[in-house]
Write an enzyme that holds these catalytic residues in place. Structure first.
Site, PDB file in Angstrom:
ATOM      1  N   ASP A   1      -1.095  -2.272  -5.455  1.00 15.89           N
ATOM      2  CA  ASP A   1      -1.213  -0.880  -5.905  1.00 15.89           C
ATOM      3  C   ASP A   1       0.104  -0.119  -5.739  1.00 15.89           C
ATOM      4  O   ASP A   1       0.103   1.097  -5.547  1.00 15.89           O
ATOM      5  CB  ASP A   1      -2.323  -0.160  -5.135  1.00 15.89           C
ATOM      6  CG  ASP A   1      -3.701  -0.600  -5.585  1.00 15.89           C
ATOM      7  OD1 ASP A   1      -3.801  -1.423  -6.513  1.00 15.89           O
ATOM      8  OD2 ASP A   1      -4.691  -0.128  -4.990  1.00 15.89           O
TER       9      ASP A   1
ATOM     10  N   HIS B   1       1.966   3.410  -0.694  1.00 16.80           N
ATOM     11  CA  HIS B   1       0.533   3.505  -0.993  1.00 16.80           C
ATOM     12  C   HIS B   1      -0.252   3.327   0.315  1.00 16.80           C
ATOM     13  O   HIS B   1      -1.143   4.123   0.631  1.00 16.80           O
ATOM     14  CB  HIS B   1       0.173   2.428  -2.013  1.00 16.80           C
ATOM     15  CG  HIS B   1      -1.263   2.378  -2.404  1.00 16.80           C
ATOM     16  ND1 HIS B   1      -1.864   3.351  -3.168  1.00 16.80           N
ATOM     17  CD2 HIS B   1      -2.233   1.464  -2.145  1.00 16.80           C
ATOM     18  CE1 HIS B   1      -3.145   3.037  -3.350  1.00 16.80           C
ATOM     19  NE2 HIS B   1      -3.389   1.901  -2.743  1.00 16.80           N
TER      20      HIS B   1
ATOM     21  N   HIS C   1      -6.904  -2.020   1.497  1.00 12.09           N
ATOM     22  CA  HIS C   1      -7.970  -1.255   0.844  1.00 12.09           C
ATOM     23  C   HIS C   1      -9.130  -2.151   0.425  1.00 12.09           C
ATOM     24  O   HIS C   1      -8.944  -3.280  -0.027  1.00 12.09           O
ATOM     25  CB  HIS C   1      -7.435  -0.496  -0.380  1.00 12.09           C
ATOM     26  CG  HIS C   1      -6.668   0.743   0.000  1.00 12.09           C
ATOM     27  ND1 HIS C   1      -5.765   1.348  -0.848  1.00 12.09           N
ATOM     28  CD2 HIS C   1      -6.682   1.487   1.140  1.00 12.09           C
ATOM     29  CE1 HIS C   1      -5.260   2.419  -0.235  1.00 12.09           C
ATOM     30  NE2 HIS C   1      -5.796   2.517   0.954  1.00 12.09           N
TER      31      HIS C   1
ATOM     32  N   HIS D   1      -2.708  -5.417   0.400  1.00 11.92           N
ATOM     33  CA  HIS D   1      -2.920  -4.313   1.339  1.00 11.92           C
ATOM     34  C   HIS D   1      -4.385  -4.257   1.719  1.00 11.92           C
ATOM     35  O   HIS D   1      -5.205  -4.986   1.184  1.00 11.92           O
ATOM     36  CB  HIS D   1      -2.408  -2.986   0.774  1.00 11.92           C
ATOM     37  CG  HIS D   1      -3.123  -2.471  -0.446  1.00 11.92           C
ATOM     38  ND1 HIS D   1      -3.102  -3.131  -1.660  1.00 11.92           N
ATOM     39  CD2 HIS D   1      -3.868  -1.350  -0.643  1.00 11.92           C
ATOM     40  CE1 HIS D   1      -3.802  -2.432  -2.550  1.00 11.92           C
ATOM     41  NE2 HIS D   1      -4.283  -1.351  -1.957  1.00 11.92           N
TER      42      HIS D   1
ATOM     43  N   HIS E   1      -4.686  -2.978 -10.754  1.00  8.42           N
ATOM     44  CA  HIS E   1      -5.652  -2.202 -11.550  1.00  8.42           C
ATOM     45  C   HIS E   1      -5.270  -2.140 -13.025  1.00  8.42           C
ATOM     46  O   HIS E   1      -4.088  -2.171 -13.374  1.00  8.42           O
ATOM     47  CB  HIS E   1      -5.746  -0.755 -11.039  1.00  8.42           C
ATOM     48  CG  HIS E   1      -6.391  -0.618  -9.708  1.00  8.42           C
ATOM     49  ND1 HIS E   1      -7.734  -0.385  -9.547  1.00  8.42           N
ATOM     50  CD2 HIS E   1      -5.870  -0.698  -8.462  1.00  8.42           C
ATOM     51  CE1 HIS E   1      -8.020  -0.300  -8.251  1.00  8.42           C
ATOM     52  NE2 HIS E   1      -6.899  -0.495  -7.575  1.00  8.42           N
TER      53      HIS E   1
ATOM     54  N   ASP F   1     -11.068  -2.315  -2.092  1.00  6.08           N
ATOM     55  CA  ASP F   1     -11.135  -2.895  -3.439  1.00  6.08           C
ATOM     56  C   ASP F   1     -10.141  -4.051  -3.623  1.00  6.08           C
ATOM     57  O   ASP F   1     -10.029  -4.608  -4.719  1.00  6.08           O
ATOM     58  CB  ASP F   1     -10.921  -1.816  -4.517  1.00  6.08           C
ATOM     59  CG  ASP F   1      -9.571  -1.120  -4.416  1.00  6.08           C
ATOM     60  OD1 ASP F   1      -9.178  -0.746  -3.304  1.00  6.08           O
ATOM     61  OD2 ASP F   1      -8.916  -0.959  -5.461  1.00  6.08           O
ATOM     62  N   HIS F   2      -9.457  -4.430  -2.537  1.00  9.06           N
ATOM     63  CA  HIS F   2      -8.552  -5.591  -2.595  1.00  9.06           C
ATOM     64  C   HIS F   2      -8.932  -6.679  -1.598  1.00  9.06           C
ATOM     65  O   HIS F   2      -8.423  -7.796  -1.687  1.00  9.06           O
ATOM     66  CB  HIS F   2      -7.100  -5.154  -2.371  1.00  9.06           C
ATOM     67  CG  HIS F   2      -6.629  -4.187  -3.423  1.00  9.06           C
ATOM     68  ND1 HIS F   2      -5.765  -4.538  -4.434  1.00  9.06           N
ATOM     69  CD2 HIS F   2      -6.973  -2.885  -3.657  1.00  9.06           C
ATOM     70  CE1 HIS F   2      -5.583  -3.503  -5.229  1.00  9.06           C
ATOM     71  NE2 HIS F   2      -6.306  -2.481  -4.785  1.00  9.06           N
TER      72      HIS F   2
HETATM   73 FE    FE Z   1      -6.701  -0.509  -5.377  1.00  6.23          FE
HETATM   74 ZN    ZN Z   2      -5.128   0.489  -2.871  1.00  7.86          ZN
END
Ligand code: FE
Ligand code: ZN
Length: 252
Positions: A130, A111, A55, A53, A168, A57-58
Protein backbone atom coordinates in the site's frame (compact mmCIF):
# COMPACT_ATOMS: atom_id res chain seq x y z
CA UNK A 1 8.78 -16.75 -12.10
CA UNK A 2 5.09 -17.02 -12.76
CA UNK A 3 2.69 -14.63 -11.02
CA UNK A 4 -1.02 -15.20 -10.59
CA UNK A 5 -3.15 -12.23 -9.61
CA UNK A 6 -5.82 -13.13 -7.05
CA UNK A 7 -8.73 -10.76 -6.53
CA UNK A 8 -9.69 -10.57 -2.86
CA UNK A 9 -12.26 -8.72 -0.73
CA UNK A 10 -13.65 -5.68 -2.58
CA UNK A 11 -10.51 -4.28 -4.20
CA UNK A 12 -7.46 -6.11 -2.84
CA UNK A 13 -4.93 -8.11 -4.80
CA UNK A 14 -2.96 -11.04 -3.47
CA UNK A 15 -0.23 -12.53 -5.66
CA UNK A 16 0.86 -16.13 -6.03
CA UNK A 17 4.45 -16.64 -7.17
CA UNK A 18 5.42 -20.00 -8.66
CA UNK A 19 9.05 -20.92 -9.18
CA UNK A 20 9.25 -24.01 -11.32
CA UNK A 21 12.81 -25.30 -10.84
CA UNK A 22 12.42 -25.91 -7.12
CA UNK A 23 8.60 -26.13 -7.20
CA UNK A 24 8.31 -23.30 -4.69
CA UNK A 25 4.99 -21.57 -4.09
CA UNK A 26 4.82 -18.18 -2.38
CA UNK A 27 1.93 -15.82 -1.77
CA UNK A 28 2.18 -12.07 -1.22
CA UNK A 29 -0.33 -10.45 1.17
CA UNK A 30 -3.08 -13.08 1.43
CA UNK A 31 -6.11 -10.88 2.08
CA UNK A 32 -8.44 -13.77 2.74
CA UNK A 33 -8.20 -17.53 3.01
CA UNK A 34 -10.85 -18.74 0.55
CA UNK A 35 -9.93 -16.77 -2.58
CA UNK A 36 -6.23 -17.50 -2.11
CA UNK A 37 -6.74 -21.16 -1.29
CA UNK A 38 -8.69 -21.68 -4.49
CA UNK A 39 -5.58 -20.73 -6.50
CA UNK A 40 -3.07 -22.41 -4.16
CA UNK A 41 -5.04 -25.66 -4.53
CA UNK A 42 -3.73 -26.06 -8.07
CA UNK A 43 -0.23 -26.35 -6.67
CA UNK A 44 -1.18 -28.43 -3.60
CA UNK A 45 1.37 -26.54 -1.49
CA UNK A 46 2.31 -23.16 -0.12
CA UNK A 47 5.88 -22.69 1.04
CA UNK A 48 5.97 -19.01 1.96
CA UNK A 49 3.69 -16.12 2.83
CA UNK A 50 5.17 -12.64 2.35
CA UNK A 51 3.54 -9.68 4.10
CA UNK A 52 4.24 -6.08 3.05
CA UNK A 53 2.62 -4.67 6.20
CA UNK A 54 0.41 -5.59 9.11
CA UNK A 55 -3.02 -4.32 7.97
CA UNK A 56 -5.80 -6.89 8.16
CA UNK A 57 -6.59 -6.73 4.45
CA UNK A 58 -3.04 -7.97 3.77
CA UNK A 59 -2.60 -10.60 6.50
CA UNK A 60 -6.09 -12.03 7.02
CA UNK A 61 -5.23 -15.31 5.29
CA UNK A 62 -1.99 -15.87 7.23
CA UNK A 63 -3.08 -18.18 10.01
CA UNK A 64 -5.49 -20.44 8.11
CA UNK A 65 -3.08 -20.84 5.18
CA UNK A 66 -0.16 -21.57 7.50
CA UNK A 67 -2.27 -24.14 9.32
CA UNK A 68 -3.33 -25.89 6.12
CA UNK A 69 0.01 -25.84 4.26
CA UNK A 70 2.57 -25.48 7.05
CA UNK A 71 3.91 -22.36 5.30
CA UNK A 72 6.57 -20.03 6.66
CA UNK A 73 5.44 -16.42 7.14
CA UNK A 74 7.94 -13.69 6.27
CA UNK A 75 7.73 -10.04 7.28
CA UNK A 76 9.56 -7.01 8.66
CA UNK A 77 11.33 -7.59 11.96
CA UNK A 78 9.99 -4.34 13.38
CA UNK A 79 6.45 -5.69 12.97
CA UNK A 80 7.01 -9.00 14.76
CA UNK A 81 4.17 -8.28 17.18
CA UNK A 82 1.69 -7.17 14.50
CA UNK A 83 2.03 -9.76 11.73
CA UNK A 84 0.01 -12.86 12.63
CA UNK A 85 2.03 -16.09 12.71
CA UNK A 86 5.31 -14.51 11.56
CA UNK A 87 8.24 -16.98 11.41
CA UNK A 88 11.02 -15.25 9.49
CA UNK A 89 11.96 -11.69 10.42
CA UNK A 90 13.74 -9.64 7.79
CA UNK A 91 15.59 -6.35 8.12
CA UNK A 92 15.94 -3.39 5.77
CA UNK A 93 18.03 -4.25 2.69
CA UNK A 94 18.24 -7.91 3.69
CA UNK A 95 18.32 -10.45 0.86
CA UNK A 96 16.33 -13.65 1.08
CA UNK A 97 15.50 -16.53 -1.23
CA UNK A 98 12.18 -18.25 -1.89
CA UNK A 99 13.25 -21.29 -3.89
CA UNK A 100 15.61 -19.95 -6.54
CA UNK A 101 14.17 -16.46 -6.41
CA UNK A 102 16.25 -13.88 -4.61
CA UNK A 103 14.57 -10.74 -3.31
CA UNK A 104 15.65 -7.72 -1.32
CA UNK A 105 13.68 -5.98 1.43
CA UNK A 106 13.15 -2.30 0.67
CA UNK A 107 12.02 -0.40 3.75
CA UNK A 108 9.30 2.07 2.74
CA UNK A 109 7.53 3.43 5.85
CA UNK A 110 4.73 6.01 5.76
CA UNK A 111 1.52 4.07 5.25
CA UNK A 112 2.59 2.07 8.30
CA UNK A 113 5.84 2.43 10.22
CA UNK A 114 6.95 -1.10 9.27
CA UNK A 115 5.97 -1.22 5.60
CA UNK A 116 8.33 -3.05 3.23
CA UNK A 117 8.48 -3.94 -0.46
CA UNK A 118 9.84 -7.18 -1.91
CA UNK A 119 12.18 -6.46 -4.80
CA UNK A 120 13.16 -9.27 -7.18
CA UNK A 121 15.96 -7.47 -8.97
CA UNK A 122 16.87 -10.20 -11.47
CA UNK A 123 13.25 -10.64 -12.54
CA UNK A 124 12.65 -6.86 -12.43
CA UNK A 125 9.58 -7.21 -10.24
CA UNK A 126 8.55 -5.44 -7.04
CA UNK A 127 5.60 -5.90 -4.69
CA UNK A 128 4.78 -2.49 -3.27
CA UNK A 129 1.82 -3.20 -0.95
CA UNK A 130 0.00 0.00 0.00
CA UNK A 131 2.91 2.39 -0.65
CA UNK A 132 2.98 2.78 -4.43
CA UNK A 133 -0.25 2.19 -6.36
CA UNK A 134 -0.81 2.55 -10.06
CA UNK A 135 -1.13 6.35 -10.41
CA UNK A 136 -1.28 6.83 -6.67
CA UNK A 137 0.21 6.18 -3.27
CA UNK A 138 -1.09 4.92 0.05
CA UNK A 139 -2.57 7.06 2.77
CA UNK A 140 -0.17 8.18 5.46
CA UNK A 141 -1.40 6.42 8.60
CA UNK A 142 1.48 5.75 10.96
CA UNK A 143 4.43 7.60 9.49
CA UNK A 144 4.86 11.19 8.41
CA UNK A 145 4.44 12.72 4.99
CA UNK A 146 8.23 13.00 4.86
CA UNK A 147 8.52 9.24 5.46
CA UNK A 148 6.14 8.53 2.59
CA UNK A 149 7.84 11.03 0.30
CA UNK A 150 11.25 9.44 1.00
CA UNK A 151 9.84 5.95 0.51
CA UNK A 152 8.41 6.86 -2.88
CA UNK A 153 11.76 8.39 -3.84
CA UNK A 154 13.42 5.03 -3.13
CA UNK A 155 10.99 3.36 -5.54
CA UNK A 156 11.60 6.06 -8.16
CA UNK A 157 15.25 5.00 -8.29
CA UNK A 158 14.48 1.45 -9.45
CA UNK A 159 15.05 0.58 -13.12
CA UNK A 160 12.11 1.99 -15.14
CA UNK A 161 11.28 -1.40 -16.65
CA UNK A 162 10.60 -2.84 -13.18
CA UNK A 163 7.07 -4.20 -12.94
CA UNK A 164 5.20 -3.07 -9.83
CA UNK A 165 2.43 -5.15 -8.22
CA UNK A 166 0.46 -3.24 -5.60
CA UNK A 167 -2.11 -4.13 -2.94
CA UNK A 168 -5.27 -2.57 -4.35
CA UNK A 169 -7.22 -1.86 -7.51
CA UNK A 170 -7.47 1.89 -6.91
CA UNK A 171 -6.33 2.87 -10.38
CA UNK A 172 -9.60 4.39 -11.67
CA UNK A 173 -9.96 6.99 -8.94
CA UNK A 174 -6.21 7.59 -8.92
CA UNK A 175 -6.41 8.33 -12.64
CA UNK A 176 -9.19 10.87 -12.09
CA UNK A 177 -7.09 12.61 -9.42
CA UNK A 178 -3.99 12.73 -11.64
CA UNK A 179 -6.04 14.08 -14.55
CA UNK A 180 -7.44 16.85 -12.37
CA UNK A 181 -4.02 18.32 -11.45
CA UNK A 182 -1.95 17.18 -14.44
CA UNK A 183 -4.48 17.52 -17.28
CA UNK A 184 -2.03 18.14 -20.11
CA UNK A 185 0.18 15.12 -19.44
CA UNK A 186 0.16 13.13 -22.69
CA UNK A 187 1.70 10.06 -21.03
CA UNK A 188 -1.11 10.06 -18.53
CA UNK A 189 -3.67 10.21 -21.30
CA UNK A 190 -1.94 7.35 -23.07
CA UNK A 191 -1.93 5.29 -19.88
CA UNK A 192 -5.62 6.06 -19.29
CA UNK A 193 -6.55 4.33 -22.55
CA UNK A 194 -4.92 1.10 -21.44
CA UNK A 195 -6.42 1.40 -17.95
CA UNK A 196 -9.96 2.03 -19.16
CA UNK A 197 -9.72 -0.82 -21.63
CA UNK A 198 -8.68 -3.24 -18.88
CA UNK A 199 -11.34 -2.04 -16.46
CA UNK A 200 -14.04 -2.33 -19.11
CA UNK A 201 -13.12 -6.01 -19.52
CA UNK A 202 -13.00 -6.46 -15.74
CA UNK A 203 -9.24 -7.09 -15.89
CA UNK A 204 -6.68 -5.84 -13.37
CA UNK A 205 -4.77 -2.66 -14.26
CA UNK A 206 -1.80 -4.29 -12.51
CA UNK A 207 1.12 -4.58 -12.97
CA UNK A 208 2.26 -1.11 -13.80
CA UNK A 209 5.93 -0.21 -14.32
CA UNK A 210 8.17 2.23 -12.50
CA UNK A 211 8.78 3.97 -15.84
CA UNK A 212 5.05 4.44 -16.45
CA UNK A 213 4.58 5.75 -12.93
CA UNK A 214 7.44 8.23 -13.29
CA UNK A 215 5.73 9.64 -16.35
CA UNK A 216 2.13 9.61 -15.12
CA UNK A 217 1.76 9.23 -11.34
CA UNK A 218 1.43 12.74 -9.92
CA UNK A 219 2.83 11.68 -6.53
CA UNK A 220 6.13 10.87 -8.26
CA UNK A 221 6.12 14.19 -10.12
CA UNK A 222 6.23 16.65 -7.20
CA UNK A 223 9.52 18.08 -8.49
CA UNK A 224 8.02 19.33 -11.75
CA UNK A 225 7.11 22.96 -12.31
CA UNK A 226 3.97 22.01 -14.21
CA UNK A 227 2.60 20.32 -11.06
CA UNK A 228 3.72 23.14 -8.77
CA UNK A 229 1.99 25.66 -11.01
CA UNK A 230 -1.21 23.63 -11.16
CA UNK A 231 -1.33 23.83 -7.36
CA UNK A 232 -0.47 27.54 -7.32
CA UNK A 233 2.61 26.72 -5.26
CA UNK A 234 5.43 27.41 -7.64
CA UNK A 235 7.96 28.24 -4.90
CA UNK A 236 7.16 25.23 -2.71
CA UNK A 237 9.64 22.40 -2.12
CA UNK A 238 9.05 19.00 -3.68
CA UNK A 239 8.16 17.61 -0.30
CA UNK A 240 5.65 20.40 0.39
CA UNK A 241 4.03 19.60 -2.95
CA UNK A 242 3.80 15.96 -1.98
CA UNK A 243 2.11 16.82 1.32
CA UNK A 244 -0.34 19.13 -0.45
CA UNK A 245 -1.22 16.44 -3.00
CA UNK A 246 -1.67 13.78 -0.32
CA UNK A 247 -4.03 16.08 1.62
CA UNK A 248 -6.00 16.88 -1.55
CA UNK A 249 -6.25 13.17 -2.36
CA UNK A 250 -7.46 12.33 1.16
CA UNK A 251 -10.41 14.67 0.53
CA UNK A 252 -10.93 13.70 -3.13
FE1 FE B 1 -4.55 -2.33 2.10
ZN1 ZN C 1 -2.71 -1.01 4.25
Amino acid sequence: MKIEIIKCLSDNYSYLIFEKDTNTVTIVDPSEFAACDKVINKYKKLDYILNTHHHADHVNGNILLKKKYNSKIIGFDGDQKRIPGIDILLKENQNYKVGNLLFKVIFIPGHTRGHIAFYFEKEKIIFTGDTLFSLGCGRVFEGTHIDMFNSLNKLKDLPPETKAYCGHEYTKVNLEFCLKYDPNNSNLKKKSIEINSNLKRNLPTIPTTIGDELKSNIFLRCNLNVIKQALNLKDASDQEIFTKLRDLKDAF
